[in-house]
Design a protein around this motif. Structure first.
Motif, PDB file in Angstrom:
ATOM      1  N   PHE A 143      65.077 -43.735 112.633  1.00  0.00           N
ATOM      2  CA  PHE A 143      64.775 -44.953 111.865  1.00  0.00           C
ATOM      3  C   PHE A 143      63.294 -45.311 111.847  1.00  0.00           C
ATOM      4  O   PHE A 143      62.914 -46.316 111.263  1.00  0.00           O
ATOM      5  N   ASP A 144      62.463 -44.485 112.491  1.00  0.00           N
ATOM      6  CA  ASP A 144      61.016 -44.725 112.562  1.00  0.00           C
ATOM      7  C   ASP A 144      60.716 -46.113 113.129  1.00  0.00           C
ATOM      8  O   ASP A 144      59.980 -46.910 112.540  1.00  0.00           O
ATOM      9  N   ILE A 145      61.314 -46.382 114.275  1.00  0.00           N
ATOM     10  CA  ILE A 145      61.155 -47.676 114.944  1.00  0.00           C
ATOM     11  C   ILE A 145      59.862 -47.667 115.745  1.00  0.00           C
ATOM     12  O   ILE A 145      59.616 -46.734 116.514  1.00  0.00           O
ATOM     13  N   PRO A 146      59.032 -48.696 115.601  1.00  0.00           N
ATOM     14  CA  PRO A 146      57.828 -48.775 116.441  1.00  0.00           C
ATOM     15  C   PRO A 146      58.223 -48.895 117.919  1.00  0.00           C
ATOM     16  O   PRO A 146      59.277 -49.435 118.245  1.00  0.00           O
ATOM     17  N   GLN A 184      56.814 -50.723 120.196  1.00  0.00           N
ATOM     18  CA  GLN A 184      56.779 -52.141 120.567  1.00  0.00           C
ATOM     19  C   GLN A 184      57.427 -52.943 119.446  1.00  0.00           C
ATOM     20  O   GLN A 184      56.989 -52.875 118.300  1.00  0.00           O
ATOM     21  N   THR A 185      58.478 -53.687 119.772  1.00  0.00           N
ATOM     22  CA  THR A 185      59.179 -54.482 118.773  1.00  0.00           C
ATOM     23  C   THR A 185      59.177 -55.950 119.175  1.00  0.00           C
ATOM     24  O   THR A 185      59.062 -56.280 120.354  1.00  0.00           O
ATOM     25  N   SER A 186      59.306 -56.804 118.177  1.00  0.00           N
ATOM     26  CA  SER A 186      59.365 -58.244 118.424  1.00  0.00           C
ATOM     27  C   SER A 186      60.446 -58.835 117.520  1.00  0.00           C
ATOM     28  O   SER A 186      61.207 -58.112 116.886  1.00  0.00           O
ATOM     29  N   GLU A 187      60.460 -60.139 117.413  1.00  0.00           N
ATOM     30  CA  GLU A 187      61.468 -60.840 116.611  1.00  0.00           C
ATOM     31  C   GLU A 187      61.273 -60.635 115.102  1.00  0.00           C
ATOM     32  O   GLU A 187      62.159 -60.963 114.322  1.00  0.00           O
ATOM     33  N   THR A 188      60.122 -60.107 114.694  1.00  0.00           N
ATOM     34  CA  THR A 188      59.847 -59.950 113.260  1.00  0.00           C
ATOM     35  C   THR A 188      59.555 -58.509 112.849  1.00  0.00           C
ATOM     36  O   THR A 188      59.312 -58.242 111.676  1.00  0.00           O
ATOM     37  N   THR A 189      59.600 -57.585 113.777  1.00  0.00           N
ATOM     38  CA  THR A 189      59.276 -56.185 113.503  1.00  0.00           C
ATOM     39  C   THR A 189      60.288 -55.569 112.541  1.00  0.00           C
ATOM     40  O   THR A 189      61.473 -55.865 112.599  1.00  0.00           O
ATOM     41  N   ILE A 190      59.778 -54.714 111.649  1.00  0.00           N
ATOM     42  CA  ILE A 190      60.647 -53.868 110.834  1.00  0.00           C
ATOM     43  C   ILE A 190      60.227 -52.420 111.092  1.00  0.00           C
ATOM     44  O   ILE A 190      59.167 -52.163 111.646  1.00  0.00           O
ATOM     45  N   THR A 191      61.065 -51.481 110.671  1.00  0.00           N
ATOM     46  CA  THR A 191      60.738 -50.075 110.920  1.00  0.00           C
ATOM     47  C   THR A 191      59.555 -49.651 110.063  1.00  0.00           C
ATOM     48  O   THR A 191      59.202 -50.307 109.089  1.00  0.00           O
ATOM     49  N   ASN A 192      58.970 -48.528 110.423  1.00  0.00           N
ATOM     50  CA  ASN A 192      57.840 -47.976 109.676  1.00  0.00           C
ATOM     51  C   ASN A 192      58.291 -47.080 108.534  1.00  0.00           C
ATOM     52  O   ASN A 192      57.472 -46.463 107.869  1.00  0.00           O
ATOM     53  N   MET A 193      59.579 -47.011 108.294  1.00  0.00           N
ATOM     54  CA  MET A 193      60.122 -46.109 107.288  1.00  0.00           C
ATOM     55  C   MET A 193      59.882 -46.658 105.880  1.00  0.00           C
ATOM     56  O   MET A 193      60.230 -47.790 105.577  1.00  0.00           O
ATOM     57  N   SER A 194      59.313 -45.843 105.036  1.00  0.00           N
ATOM     58  CA  SER A 194      59.115 -46.202 103.635  1.00  0.00           C
ATOM     59  C   SER A 194      60.446 -46.116 102.902  1.00  0.00           C
ATOM     60  O   SER A 194      61.249 -45.223 103.163  1.00  0.00           O
ATOM     61  N   THR A 238      65.521 -54.840 114.839  1.00  0.00           N
ATOM     62  CA  THR A 238      64.522 -54.246 113.957  1.00  0.00           C
ATOM     63  C   THR A 238      65.216 -53.353 112.919  1.00  0.00           C
ATOM     64  O   THR A 238      64.918 -53.423 111.725  1.00  0.00           O
ATOM     65  N   VAL A 239      66.144 -52.536 113.378  1.00  0.00           N
ATOM     66  CA  VAL A 239      66.888 -51.670 112.455  1.00  0.00           C
ATOM     67  C   VAL A 239      67.713 -52.528 111.496  1.00  0.00           C
ATOM     68  O   VAL A 239      67.738 -52.277 110.292  1.00  0.00           O
ATOM     69  N   ASN A 240      68.366 -53.534 112.004  1.00  0.00           N
ATOM     70  CA  ASN A 240      69.185 -54.410 111.171  1.00  0.00           C
ATOM     71  C   ASN A 240      68.349 -55.081 110.081  1.00  0.00           C
ATOM     72  O   ASN A 240      68.732 -55.108 108.907  1.00  0.00           O
ATOM     73  N   ARG A 241      67.187 -55.614 110.451  1.00  0.00           N
ATOM     74  CA  ARG A 241      66.301 -56.249 109.446  1.00  0.00           C
ATOM     75  C   ARG A 241      65.848 -55.239 108.395  1.00  0.00           C
ATOM     76  O   ARG A 241      65.767 -55.542 107.209  1.00  0.00           O
ATOM     77  N   SER A 242      65.585 -54.024 108.832  1.00  0.00           N
ATOM     78  CA  SER A 242      65.092 -52.997 107.914  1.00  0.00           C
ATOM     79  C   SER A 242      66.163 -52.509 106.955  1.00  0.00           C
ATOM     80  O   SER A 242      65.869 -52.161 105.821  1.00  0.00           O
TER      81      SER A 242
END
Length: 171
Positions: free
Chosen positions: A121-124, A126-136, A166-170
């Motif tokens: 999923f190209d997850i960073p 370091q994640t936080s409450e607003t992070t999304i994956t780096n996947m285009s 993060t995955v869910n938001r993305s």
């Protein structure tokens, strides 16, 4: 009748020589059987009702095309990986897309074509409450995920809450 009692009863009747008999049977069947026959064989030799129930439920959802989320939360040694392998093989044998992902790299090696969630999923890191994956949204990986009929995430409870969110938001 418990699983161990069933194994002993089948051994006494000469139906099961060892724990490897099932693996050997499936390995041999893959050389000679069509996918539908393999699925029937699998259903016939399945020794654990606790595996059969989620297997059927998950495949019903895959076949219905409805998005669903399941958690398989069982202790080690109860056949979870066998269940995952059976689901992946069943879905893939029908020309559908099934992705295997895990929280740890060690578990990714066990699953056929498994990858870590961070890689898939190209997850960073370091994640936080607003992070999304780096996947285009136009990347090959993103398009594969969009077309997937089944995504298995083994060891999801071991991931940090922010990672799953993060995955869910993305998505």
């Amino acid at each position: 009748m418990k699983l161990d009692e069933r194994k002993e009863a089948t051994k006494e009747r000469g139906l099961l020589e060892s724990d490897n008999s099932i693996s050997e049977c499936l390995r041999e069947a893959t050389l000679f059987k069509m996918p539908a026959a393999l699925r029937n064989l699998f259903a016939t030799i399945l020794l654990n009702p606790e595996q059969e129930k989620p297997f059927k439920i998950i495949l019903q959802r895959v076949d219905s095309g409805r998005a669903s989320l399941f958690f398989v939360d069982v202790p080690g040694g109860t056949g979870k990986i066998f269940l995952y392998r059976a689901l992946l093989a069943n879905v893939r044998s029908r020309g559908m897309i099934a992705l295997a992902t895990t929280t740890s790299g060690v578990a990714a090696i066990i699953l056929p074509r498994g990858r870590t969630a961070h890689s898939r999923f190209d997850i960073p890191l370091q994640t936080s409450e607003t992070t999304i994956t780096n996947m285009s949204t136009q990347s090959g990986g993103s398009k594969l995920i969009q077309r997937a009929n089944l995504i298995l995430w083994d060891e999801a409870p071991m991931a940090r809450r922010q990672t799953i969110e993060t995955v869910n938001r993305s998505f």
